[in-house]
Design a protein around this motif. Structure first.
Motif: not given
Length: 187
Positions: A30-37
């Motif tokens: 998911a980090k490929q599409f969803i940022d840390d915030d």
């Protein structure tokens, strides 16, 4: 010789991507599409849902939300939306942003929380999302959308988050900050 006129490698590639991301909707993928915030916001929501239900059910709702987000991103990235869907997608994005700003406002301005209104706009977001992905996603994905909307439009849970004496009110600062960062990010 076999007829390959119905074969479309781009469509096949997209279906495979959706299938792979659907099966492996972990935080790493998911980090490929969803940022840390957004990830931190999801973690806070997962914590609240875990306390309200149980870990298994909570994780399922958050995984469903991640799957939906990733699939939407894939559809958008691969230009799969027709002009009508693009227009609906813009309305959906505006409604999501409006909902996020409403949640922030409910935290920052005392005595403005309105459960009926919040339940209504969350439901409207779900309806718009169903229409947006109607021709793209499976019935299983639509069930996932329903599960997410049901979890986040639960009036009793919302009261526990947004009322001053609510069981989960202490998490509202973190939720508000998360939505601030999400709203400030480029949509």
């Amino acid at each position: 010789m076999a007829d390959n006129s119905s074969f479309n490698s781009k469509s096949l590639g997209l279906r495979i991507q959706k299938k792979v991301f659907g099966k492996f909707s972990s935080k790493a993928v998911a980090k490929q599409f969803i940022d840390d915030d957004f990830g931190k916001l999801l973690d806070t929501l997962n914590l609240i849902l875990t306390k309200e239900t149980n870990s298994k059910q909570s994780n399922k709702v958050v995984k469903n939300l991640i799957r939906i987000t990733v699939k939407l991103a894939l559809l958008h990235r691969n230009n799969q939306f027709n002009p009508e869907e693009i227009a609906l997608g813009l309305k959906f994005r505006t409604k999501l942003r409006q909902t996020a700003l409403t949640i922030i406002s409910f935290y920052e301005v005392d005595f403005t929380y309105d459960q009926t209104y919040l339940v209504k706009v969350v439901g409207e977001c779900g309806d718009m999302l169903h229409k947006l992905v109607e021709r793209h996603l499976s019935a299983k994905s639509h069930e996932r959308i329903n599960a997410v909307i049901l979890a986040f439009s639960n009036g009793e849970l919302l009261d526990k988050v947004f009322t001053l004496d609510g069981e989960y009110y202490s998490y509202l600062d973190s939720i508000s900050k998360g939505f601030h960062k999400v709203v400030d990010a480029e949509w």
